[in-house]
Design a protein around this motif. Structure first.
Motif, short mmCIF file in Angstrom:
data_model
loop_
_atom_site.label_atom_id
_atom_site.label_comp_id
_atom_site.label_asym_id
_atom_site.label_seq_id
_atom_site.Cartn_x
_atom_site.Cartn_y
_atom_site.Cartn_z
N LEU A 95 38.58 35.26 42.99
CA LEU A 95 37.64 35.33 41.76
C LEU A 95 36.71 35.14 42.89
CD1 LEU A 95 39.10 33.39 38.92
CD2 LEU A 95 39.28 36.08 39.04
N LEU A 207 33.10 36.19 36.77
CA LEU A 207 33.48 35.04 36.47
C LEU A 207 34.04 35.17 34.82
CD1 LEU A 207 33.07 32.26 38.76
CD2 LEU A 207 34.83 33.18 39.30
N ALA A 210 36.27 38.36 33.98
CA ALA A 210 37.64 37.60 33.70
C ALA A 210 38.05 36.86 33.61
CB ALA A 210 37.55 36.79 35.81
N ARG A 217 43.67 33.42 34.04
CA ARG A 217 43.58 33.96 35.05
C ARG A 217 42.27 33.23 35.83
NH1 ARG A 217 41.21 39.43 36.27
NH2 ARG A 217 40.77 38.45 38.12
#
Length: 412
Positions: A95, A207, A210, A217
């Protein structure tokens, strides 16, 4: 017990290496671990599949032997890539890894050079007298770079730095640690919420996207832990690296002359500093997942292990007679100061770039730079993890006779 004040770190490491490659030690709070003191053994431990970063394998943690207010809890228990293995480690590392590709890091060079120029201009405007180079130069450069990368607002950066230092200190009372850690968590939560409301082109916003797109995730705890990790790792190591490199060069004028004269590249200074005076002293923790023997030491399932990078960097078995000497003319050393294996530091290339830009620019602008006090009298950081001095007072001396010269970022 390892000295929590870090006075005589290298002498302490010399004694530990003489005892053996893996030595049982006691940390602050009575917590016990194995310190890995030698280069070859540390390299083995960092890649041994029977050694894990997952705190659930730590016997003393599971049975409650570790005090609930232990100062390093926030480091060893954070939900981030530094405390997981396997698929979870690959998921979390993936990530953030795109922000640290070679291309993206190299693209930051002009910005690093610009920030360096601005800091040097600021130094030049200070009144005559001693200047704390750690505070005025080594600290703000990596801080600004990483905060821009992860989207932390400028007005909160100094406060965040002060609070994250609590996670590394070894001399605060449990009450002080708990209070400041709570304040840090609140502040980071505010920053994450700010980026959630007003996303930008930064790592924190990515982030959050996501996390909000697919909670599988990245959990909320992992989001928090990753932002915290990026902030600490993104500036603390480089701050220590630049401080330690300047201190080493001021203490070894013959070595400084080699790089200033062009006989050796500035990258050699960076690599030799990383080996000889690693920015990280002892990094916690890894855990034996089964009974095992490594280089004659018998570890039991659940034992904790410290990666003693500063000790490994001066191991005579690896570096021979040069081990205890700062020598930029020697072949570039193979060191472990950024780790090894799957957990190798993502920000290693960025830290190198920042130091390789900052160091030649500093000594070019202030060629008469000199210590303001005897280097041996500088007080070390009182942390459980970092290796550096708390201050670096210097006398800048006269600037170059032709005045300011722009920093290009080249180290050639």
């Amino acid at each position: 017990m390892l000295d929590p004040t870090r006075c005589g770190l290298h002498a302490e490491n010399d004694r530990l290496r003489e005892i053996g490659p893996l030595v049982p030690v006691e940390l602050v709070g009575g917590v016990r671990a194995w310190a890995v003191t030698r280069h070859a053994t540390l390299q083995t431990v960092l890649t041994d599949p029977r050694v894990s970063k997952d705190i659930r394998h730590w016997r003393a943690w599971a049975d409650g032997t570790v005090p609930g207010n232990w100062p390093l809890t926030a480091i060893v228990a954070v939900k981030a890539m530094t405390t997981v293995d396997g698929a979870d480690h690959r998921r979390l590392r993936g990530l953030v890894s795109q922000a640290f590709t070679s291309r993206r890091v190299e693209a930051l060079r002009p910005r690093v050079a610009q920030l360096t120029n601005e800091l040097l201009d600021r130094l030049a405007q200070l009144p005559p007298g001693p200047v704390d180079l750690r505070q005025e130069f080594a600290y703000p450069l990596p801080l600004h770079v990483v905060c821009e990368m992860i989207g932390l607002p400028e007005e909160r950066r100094d406060e965040l730095h002060t609070l994250t230092n609590v996670l590394l200190r070894a001399v605060d009372t449990p009450e002080q640690t708990a209070s400041r850690t709570g304040t840090l968590h609140q502040l980071l939560a505010e920053v994450i919420e700010l980026r959630r409301r007003d996303p930008g082109d930064d790592l924190t916003s990515a982030l959050i996207a996501a996390r909000d797109e697919d909670g599988t995730r990245l959990s909320e705890a992992e989001l928090f832990g990753t932002v915290l990790l990026m902030f600490i790792a993104g500036h603390e190591t480089t701050l220590n690296l630049i401080t330690n490199a300047v201190r080493a060069l001021l203490g070894h004028p013959d070595q400084l002359a080699l790089v200033r004269g062009g006989s050796r590249p500035w990258g050699a200074v960076v690599e030799e500093t990383l080996r000889w005076d690693s920015p990280v002293a002892h990094f916690p923790m890894r855990y034996a997942t089964e009974d095992l023997e490594i280089d004659g030491a018998t570890l039991h399932r659940g034992d904790a292990i410290l990666a003693s990078y500063a000790a490994a960097g001066r191991d005579p078995a690896q570096y021979g007679e040069r081990a205890g000497h700062f020598d930029v003319a020697a072949p570039s050393p193979r060191h472990l100061s950024f780790g090894h294996g799957a957990h190798y530091c993502l920000g290693a290339q960025l830290a190198r770039l920042e130091a390789e830009v900052a160091l030649p620019a500093l000594f070019d602008r202030f060629p008469q730079l000199a210590p303001a006090v005897p280097l041996a009298e500088l007080e070390p950081l009182t942390t459980a993890v970092s290796n550096s001095t708390g201050t670096l007072p210097v006398l800048l001396g006269a600037q170059r006779s032709n005045g300011r010269r722009a920093v290009s970022g080249s180290t050639r």
